[in-house]
Design a protein around this motif. Structure first.
Motif, PDB file in Angstrom:
ATOM      1  N   THR A  13      94.864  32.065  11.540  1.00  0.00           N
ATOM      2  CA  THR A  13      93.996  31.128  12.252  1.00  0.00           C
ATOM      3  C   THR A  13      94.589  29.746  12.115  1.00  0.00           C
ATOM      4  N   GLY A  14      94.708  29.053  13.240  1.00  0.00           N
ATOM      5  CA  GLY A  14      95.277  27.724  13.229  1.00  0.00           C
ATOM      6  C   GLY A  14      94.224  26.660  13.467  1.00  0.00           C
ATOM      7  N   LEU A  15      94.505  25.469  12.986  1.00  0.00           N
ATOM      8  CA  LEU A  15      93.651  24.303  13.205  1.00  0.00           C
ATOM      9  C   LEU A  15      94.436  23.349  14.096  1.00  0.00           C
ATOM     10  N   LEU A  16      93.921  23.130  15.296  1.00  0.00           N
ATOM     11  CA  LEU A  16      94.620  22.365  16.314  1.00  0.00           C
ATOM     12  C   LEU A  16      93.955  21.012  16.538  1.00  0.00           C
ATOM     13  N   ASP A  17      94.756  19.958  16.641  1.00  0.00           N
ATOM     14  CA  ASP A  17      94.253  18.635  17.008  1.00  0.00           C
ATOM     15  C   ASP A  17      94.056  18.654  18.521  1.00  0.00           C
ATOM     16  N   LYS A  18      92.814  18.593  18.975  1.00  0.00           N
ATOM     17  CA  LYS A  18      92.517  18.703  20.405  1.00  0.00           C
ATOM     18  C   LYS A  18      93.109  17.561  21.220  1.00  0.00           C
ATOM     19  N   GLN A  19      93.227  16.391  20.613  1.00  0.00           N
ATOM     20  CA  GLN A  19      93.749  15.232  21.347  1.00  0.00           C
ATOM     21  C   GLN A  19      95.248  15.326  21.595  1.00  0.00           C
ATOM     22  N   THR A  20      95.984  15.819  20.606  1.00  0.00           N
ATOM     23  CA  THR A  20      97.449  15.844  20.722  1.00  0.00           C
ATOM     24  C   THR A  20      98.021  17.246  20.901  1.00  0.00           C
ATOM     25  N   LEU A  24      97.688  21.412  13.176  1.00  0.00           N
ATOM     26  CA  LEU A  24      97.467  20.687  11.925  1.00  0.00           C
ATOM     27  C   LEU A  24      97.591  21.584  10.700  1.00  0.00           C
ATOM     28  N   GLY A  25      97.222  22.847  10.859  1.00  0.00           N
ATOM     29  CA  GLY A  25      97.269  23.752   9.721  1.00  0.00           C
ATOM     30  C   GLY A  25      97.091  25.186  10.146  1.00  0.00           C
ATOM     31  N   VAL A  26      97.385  26.075   9.237  1.00  0.00           N
ATOM     32  CA  VAL A  26      97.229  27.500   9.496  1.00  0.00           C
ATOM     33  C   VAL A  26      96.823  28.194   8.204  1.00  0.00           C
ATOM     34  N   VAL A  27      96.028  29.230   8.359  1.00  0.00           N
ATOM     35  CA  VAL A  27      95.618  30.038   7.221  1.00  0.00           C
ATOM     36  C   VAL A  27      95.757  31.504   7.620  1.00  0.00           C
ATOM     37  N   GLY A  28      96.278  32.295   6.687  1.00  0.00           N
ATOM     38  CA  GLY A  28      96.432  33.728   6.930  1.00  0.00           C
ATOM     39  C   GLY A  28      95.574  34.514   5.965  1.00  0.00           C
ATOM     40  N   GLY A  42      98.825  26.563   4.957  1.00  0.00           N
ATOM     41  CA  GLY A  42      99.718  25.425   5.066  1.00  0.00           C
ATOM     42  C   GLY A  42      99.177  24.426   6.068  1.00  0.00           C
ATOM     43  N   TYR A  43      99.558  23.186   5.875  1.00  0.00           N
ATOM     44  CA  TYR A  43      99.085  22.164   6.801  1.00  0.00           C
ATOM     45  C   TYR A  43     100.026  20.979   6.816  1.00  0.00           C
ATOM     46  N   ASP A  44      99.837  20.118   7.789  1.00  0.00           N
ATOM     47  CA  ASP A  44     100.660  18.936   7.986  1.00  0.00           C
ATOM     48  C   ASP A  44     100.369  17.923   6.880  1.00  0.00           C
ATOM     49  N   ILE A  53      92.080  18.473   6.168  1.00  0.00           N
ATOM     50  CA  ILE A  53      92.616  19.712   6.746  1.00  0.00           C
ATOM     51  C   ILE A  53      92.542  20.867   5.752  1.00  0.00           C
ATOM     52  N   TYR A  54      92.969  20.624   4.520  1.00  0.00           N
ATOM     53  CA  TYR A  54      92.933  21.683   3.499  1.00  0.00           C
ATOM     54  C   TYR A  54      91.493  22.171   3.295  1.00  0.00           C
ATOM     55  N   ARG A  55      90.564  21.230   3.182  1.00  0.00           N
ATOM     56  CA  ARG A  55      89.153  21.599   2.996  1.00  0.00           C
ATOM     57  C   ARG A  55      88.611  22.354   4.201  1.00  0.00           C
ATOM     58  N   ARG A  56      89.006  21.968   5.393  1.00  0.00           N
ATOM     59  CA  ARG A  56      88.524  22.642   6.600  1.00  0.00           C
ATOM     60  C   ARG A  56      89.072  24.066   6.695  1.00  0.00           C
ATOM     61  N   LEU A  57      90.343  24.259   6.336  1.00  0.00           N
ATOM     62  CA  LEU A  57      90.914  25.598   6.348  1.00  0.00           C
ATOM     63  C   LEU A  57      90.241  26.482   5.294  1.00  0.00           C
ATOM     64  N   THR A  58      89.994  25.903   4.126  1.00  0.00           N
ATOM     65  CA  THR A  58      89.319  26.643   3.059  1.00  0.00           C
ATOM     66  C   THR A  58      87.885  26.987   3.462  1.00  0.00           C
ATOM     67  N   LEU A  59      87.207  26.062   4.103  1.00  0.00           N
ATOM     68  CA  LEU A  59      85.849  26.314   4.586  1.00  0.00           C
ATOM     69  C   LEU A  59      85.843  27.455   5.594  1.00  0.00           C
TER      70      LEU A  59
END
Length: 129
Positions: A13-20, A24-28, A42-44, A53-59
């Motif tokens: 699952t990836g975390l994408l910056d909608k504006q750019t 931003l990050g990925v979690v497997g 991992g994340y930027d 970002i780390y907290r959002r991926l962990t959440l």
């Protein structure tokens, strides 16, 4: 990783910056029976820490495990990385069970057990690894 995703063994699952549109990050995640673990996270690192970002991926992991009624295993690996983010590592267990093995294999496993418990674990704990 491609094979893991293709076979369903690994869910990314990836975390994408909608504006750019910047990733931003990925979690497997890997599932095994009632357990979920995350060998990939991992994340930027150049992104502002305020983005969390780390907290959002962990959440994401926590919510997914809860929705699926799974136990989320959060390993103590990457010690320095986690300590830099305020985490405390704790050894859950270190076990070797040689009792069912042939007699000739037991001495080497007893020696390995001794080295893990008396040398490796104290070293890891003393050095906060």
């Amino acid at each position: 990783m491609r094979i893991g995703v293709k076979t369903g063994f690994l869910q990314l699952t990836g975390l994408l910056d909608k504006q750019t549109s910047h990733m931003l990050g990925v979690v497997g995640m890997i599932r095994l029976d009632d357990m979920v673990t995350t060998p990939i996270l991992g994340y930027d690192l150049t992104a502002p820490i305020e983005m969390g970002i780390y907290r959002r991926l962990t959440l994401h992991l926590l919510k997914k495990a809860e929705r699926e009624s799974k136990i989320l295993h959060c390993s103590g690996g990457a010690g320095l990385f986690k300590r830099n983010r305020g985490a405390n590592s704790h050894t859950e267990f270190a076990a070797i069970w040689p009792h069912h093995l042939p007699r000739w294999k037991k001495p080497s496993l007893h020696a390995l057990n001794f080295m893990i418990k008396k040398i490796a674990l104290p070293y890891l704990q003393d050095n906060a690894l």
